[in-house]
Enzyme design. Structure first.
Site, PDB file in Angstrom:
ATOM      1  N   GLY A 134       0.857  -1.190   0.000  1.00  0.00           N
ATOM      2  CA  GLY A 134       0.000   0.000   0.000  1.00  0.00           C
ATOM      3  C   GLY A 134       0.885   1.229   0.000  1.00  0.00           C
ATOM      4  N   SER A 135       1.284   1.679   1.206  1.00  0.00           N
ATOM      5  CA  SER A 135       2.176   2.837   1.294  1.00  0.00           C
ATOM      6  C   SER A 135       3.494   2.560   0.580  1.00  0.00           C
ATOM      7  CB  SER A 135       2.449   3.178   2.769  1.00  0.00           C
ATOM      8  OG  SER A 135       1.242   3.429   3.442  1.00  0.00           O
ATOM      9  N   ILE A 160      -9.395  -0.941  -5.792  1.00  0.00           N
ATOM     10  CA  ILE A 160      -9.364  -0.112  -6.999  1.00  0.00           C
ATOM     11  C   ILE A 160     -10.709   0.588  -7.191  1.00  0.00           C
ATOM     12  CG2 ILE A 160      -8.919  -0.078  -9.486  1.00  0.00           C
ATOM     13  CD1 ILE A 160      -6.474  -0.715  -7.479  1.00  0.00           C
ATOM     14  N   THR A 161     -10.677   1.899  -7.040  1.00  0.00           N
ATOM     15  CA  THR A 161     -11.896   2.707  -7.149  1.00  0.00           C
ATOM     16  C   THR A 161     -12.410   2.666  -8.585  1.00  0.00           C
ATOM     17  OG1 THR A 161     -11.058   4.165  -5.429  1.00  0.00           O
ATOM     18  CG2 THR A 161     -12.876   5.005  -6.747  1.00  0.00           C
ATOM     19  N   GLY A 344     -26.624  17.376  17.543  1.00  0.00           N
ATOM     20  CA  GLY A 344     -27.034  16.542  18.679  1.00  0.00           C
ATOM     21  C   GLY A 344     -27.379  15.134  18.194  1.00  0.00           C
ATOM     22  N   GLU A 368      -4.979   7.735  -1.873  1.00  0.00           N
ATOM     23  CA  GLU A 368      -3.941   8.497  -2.587  1.00  0.00           C
ATOM     24  C   GLU A 368      -2.773   8.823  -1.647  1.00  0.00           C
ATOM     25  OE1 GLU A 368      -4.805  11.293  -5.563  1.00  0.00           O
ATOM     26  OE2 GLU A 368      -6.501  10.135  -6.314  1.00  0.00           O
TER      27      GLU A 368
HETATM   28  C1  LIG Z   1     -11.902   3.056  -0.498  1.00  0.00           C
HETATM   29  C2  LIG Z   1     -10.519   2.976  -1.033  1.00  0.00           C
HETATM   30  C3  LIG Z   1     -10.266   3.314  -2.342  1.00  0.00           C
HETATM   31  C4  LIG Z   1      -8.966   3.216  -2.873  1.00  0.00           C
HETATM   32  N1  LIG Z   1      -8.743   3.469  -4.213  1.00  0.00           N
HETATM   33  C5  LIG Z   1      -7.547   3.142  -4.751  1.00  0.00           C
HETATM   34  C6  LIG Z   1      -7.353   3.182  -6.181  1.00  0.00           C
HETATM   35  O1  LIG Z   1      -8.246   3.559  -6.945  1.00  0.00           O
HETATM   36  N2  LIG Z   1      -6.146   2.794  -6.689  1.00  0.00           N
HETATM   37  C7  LIG Z   1      -5.137   2.363  -5.888  1.00  0.00           C
HETATM   38  O2  LIG Z   1      -4.076   2.008  -6.411  1.00  0.00           O
HETATM   39  N3  LIG Z   1      -5.279   2.329  -4.521  1.00  0.00           N
HETATM   40  C8  LIG Z   1      -6.464   2.691  -3.949  1.00  0.00           C
HETATM   41  N4  LIG Z   1      -6.639   2.630  -2.589  1.00  0.00           N
HETATM   42  C9  LIG Z   1      -5.527   2.209  -1.750  1.00  0.00           C
HETATM   43  C10 LIG Z   1      -5.005   3.286  -0.815  1.00  0.00           C
HETATM   44  O3  LIG Z   1      -4.290   4.258  -1.531  1.00  0.00           O
HETATM   45  C11 LIG Z   1      -4.174   2.584   0.271  1.00  0.00           C
HETATM   46  O4  LIG Z   1      -5.097   1.883   1.095  1.00  0.00           O
HETATM   47  C12 LIG Z   1      -3.344   3.538   1.090  1.00  0.00           C
HETATM   48  O5  LIG Z   1      -2.314   4.115   0.288  1.00  0.00           O
HETATM   49  C13 LIG Z   1      -2.699   2.871   2.311  1.00  0.00           C
HETATM   50  O6  LIG Z   1      -2.154   1.633   2.014  1.00  0.00           O
HETATM   51  P1  LIG Z   1      -2.535   0.379   2.953  1.00  0.00           P
HETATM   52  O7  LIG Z   1      -4.008   0.335   3.043  1.00  0.00           O
HETATM   53  O8  LIG Z   1      -1.855  -0.831   2.433  1.00  0.00           O
HETATM   54  O9  LIG Z   1      -1.970   0.769   4.372  1.00  0.00           O
HETATM   55  P2  LIG Z   1      -0.480   0.498   4.917  1.00  0.00           P
HETATM   56  O10 LIG Z   1       0.511   0.986   3.924  1.00  0.00           O
HETATM   57  O11 LIG Z   1      -0.406  -0.922   5.374  1.00  0.00           O
HETATM   58  O12 LIG Z   1      -0.434   1.450   6.182  1.00  0.00           O
HETATM   59  C14 LIG Z   1      -0.859   1.070   7.493  1.00  0.00           C
HETATM   60  C15 LIG Z   1      -0.568   2.239   8.444  1.00  0.00           C
HETATM   61  O13 LIG Z   1       0.847   2.467   8.495  1.00  0.00           O
HETATM   62  C16 LIG Z   1       1.128   3.831   8.222  1.00  0.00           C
HETATM   63  N5  LIG Z   1       2.399   3.934   7.521  1.00  0.00           N
HETATM   64  C17 LIG Z   1       2.850   3.188   6.473  1.00  0.00           C
HETATM   65  N6  LIG Z   1       4.074   3.579   6.108  1.00  0.00           N
HETATM   66  C18 LIG Z   1       4.411   4.608   6.905  1.00  0.00           C
HETATM   67  C19 LIG Z   1       5.552   5.473   7.017  1.00  0.00           C
HETATM   68  N7  LIG Z   1       6.609   5.365   6.197  1.00  0.00           N
HETATM   69  N8  LIG Z   1       5.553   6.424   7.982  1.00  0.00           N
HETATM   70  C20 LIG Z   1       4.494   6.568   8.835  1.00  0.00           C
HETATM   71  N9  LIG Z   1       3.385   5.797   8.773  1.00  0.00           N
HETATM   72  C21 LIG Z   1       3.348   4.834   7.819  1.00  0.00           C
HETATM   73  C22 LIG Z   1      -0.040   4.288   7.339  1.00  0.00           C
HETATM   74  O14 LIG Z   1      -0.190   5.696   7.357  1.00  0.00           O
HETATM   75  C23 LIG Z   1      -1.202   3.556   7.961  1.00  0.00           C
HETATM   76  O15 LIG Z   1      -1.682   4.288   9.071  1.00  0.00           O
HETATM   77  C24 LIG Z   1      -7.917   2.787  -2.034  1.00  0.00           C
HETATM   78  C25 LIG Z   1      -8.174   2.458  -0.688  1.00  0.00           C
HETATM   79  C26 LIG Z   1      -9.455   2.530  -0.202  1.00  0.00           C
HETATM   80  C27 LIG Z   1      -9.709   2.115   1.226  1.00  0.00           C
END
Ligand SMILES: Cc1cc2nc3c(=O)[nH]c(=O)nc-3n(C[C@H](O)[C@H](O)[C@H](O)COP(=O)(O)OP(=O)(O)OC[C@H]3O[C@@H](n4cnc5c(N)ncnc54)[C@H](O)[C@@H]3O)c2cc1C
Length: 386
Positions: A134-135, A160-161, A344, A368
């Site tokens: 993800g990140s 994927i939205t 409320g 994002e």
């Molecule tokens: C409804 C929805 C729609 C989405 N649409 C799309 C889309 O269209 N296309 C697409 O590609 N993705 C999409 N996403 C994915 C979204 O971008 C990711 O969920 C997001 O980037 C976080 O990744 P993760 O969920 O794997 O969380 P993780 O990366 O596992 O993060 C878990 C926690 O760790 C924290 N963290 C991670 N790394 C660090 C760091 N270096 N420093 C500090 N904190 C950190 C994060 O902030 C978070 O709080 C969507 C997600 C949702 C829920």
């Protein structure tokens, strides 16, 4: 670093905002609660946006788009989000999916995308996130392997939205597994009807309901070389640049959600009477509203500062986009939570829209790039860490 600036809208931009307001008021606001409850893609509203000419906003005219830039797209998304954040994702996510092509695609790809989205023939999604990445998006496991004069793709994307509703996908896959992380990924333009491409589980979400969020699964999907967007192994740079260009739109969505909730709560508190007078007359609430107004107006400055950075090709666009997305989404969460409080018990029930605004606000702090990641982006710039 480029500095902040004062910002005013042109007459054309103001007129454009008024024209969207009319459509939102007539067609979108009356459907917003139903769309949230049904959690189905609103094809009727999609058609309204195409007919009104809004689908093509921010796509270059030379490729069949309606013109305008990031500022116009933010105006569109802000206004729609005042009524329905789920619907605002129709233009926002088409653009997110299309930016890789606009940044690096061939003329043929650009025409397909710009003309097709403008006339309602195509919808697009952006496929970066995977179950294990993800990140840390560059840790993706999707693979594309050279095969004759084309490629074979395998892998899956999560969250994927627009998946399912979209028929075009910008998809990122590793093309050089032994290469340096982040310099081994390529962007591909895929279409829904390709053999081996399927749409997996649809998520049951807290908010932005009516905007489908699904898995996209590739099982031996064969594509010609013409499906590559930009240069081979430069896809991760395209993916990150795309987010820089799209984050102001998400910031605009957050801004619209906050403004929509605030407008509703102001009207409600003028009418609602306790202790023989409108609750708006209590200073405890008045101060809360003044705080909310400060947050919303400063978020607006941040949103349009970032949108201008996109339109002006500002070298510090990453910084401004991260700042706007992070700030406006934190504002949206705080303001919508306070609006629920201001109503409320009525704030907590579905007869009133503020609980929906609060549920919708949450995602703007997550997608994002989470707001932790936005702060990482800003800190890197502030400390010159590259
Ligand atoms: C409804 C929805 C729609 C989405 N649409 C799309 C889309 O269209 N296309 C697409 O590609 N993705 C999409 N996403 C994915 C979204 O971008 C990711 O969920 C997001 O980037 C976080 O990744 P993760 O969920 O794997 O969380 P993780 O990366 O596992 O993060 C878990 C926690 O760790 C924290 N963290 C991670 N790394 C660090 C760091 N270096 N420093 C500090 N904190 C950190 C994060 O902030 C978070 O709080 C969507 C997600 C949702 C829920």
């Amino acid at each position: 670093m480029s500095e902040g600036l004062s910002f005013t809208f042109t007459e054309e931009q103001e007129a454009f905002r008024r024209s969207i307001r009319q459509v939102v008021e007539d067609k979108i606001a009356p459907r917003a609660a139903e769309i949230d409850a049904a959690d189905e893609y609103p094809w009727d509203i999609d058609a309204v946006l195409v007919e009104a000419g809004f689908a093509g906003v921010s796509y270059p005219e030379e490729y069949g788009g309606a013109g305008g830039g990031a500022v116009e797209l933010c105006i569109l998304v802000e206004e729609i989000s005042k009524a329905s954040a789920g619907v605002s994702l129709i233009p926002a996510v088409n653009k997110l999916g299309a930016i890789p092509v606009l940044l690096a695609g061939s003329d043929e790809q650009k025409r397909l995308v710009c003309e097709g989205i403008t006339n309602g023939e195509h919808r697009m999604s952006y496929c970066l996130t995977e179950p294990g990445s993800g990140s840390d998006a560059a840790a993706m496991r999707s693979r594309a392997v050279r095969d004759g004069d084309g490629w074979v793709l395998n892998g899956s994307k999560r969250f994927i939205t627009g998946a399912g509703a979209s028929d075009l996908y910008s998809y990122f896959a590793v093309t050089d597994p032994d290469g340096e992380k982040g310099r081994n990924i390529t962007a591909f333009l895929l279409s829904r009807d390709m053999e081996g491409l399927s749409i997996g589980r649809k998520e049951d979400k807290m908010g932005i309901r009516g905007s489908p969020t699904c898995e996209v699964i590739l099982d031996d999907v064969r594509v010609p070389d013409s499906a590559v967007i930009g240069e081979v192994n430069r896809g991760f740079q395209i993916a990150m640049r795309t987010l820089d260009f799209s984050r102001p739109t998400i910031a605009a969505q957050a801004l619209g959600i906050a403004q929509g909730a605030l407008d509703f709560a102001v009207r409600y508190c003028r009418e609602r009477r306790q202790f023989g007078r409108p609750v708006a007359s209590f200073q405890g609430l008045q101060f809360m509203f003044a705080d909310m107004a400060m947050k919303v107006e400063t978020a607006r400055l941040a949103v349009y500062r970032a949108a201008k950075a996109v339109d002006d090709a500002d070298p510090d666009v990453s910084y401004w986009a991260a700042l706007a997305k992070c700030y406006a989404s934190d504002v949206a969460m705080s303001v919508t939570t306070d609006c629920v409080q201001a109503l409320g018990g009525y704030g907590y029930i579905r007869d009133y829209p503020v609980e929906r605004f609060m549920r919708d606000a949450k995602i703007t702090q997550i997608y994002e790039g989470t707001n932790q990641i936005q702060r990482v982006v800003m800190a890197r710039k502030l400390f010159g860490l590259g």
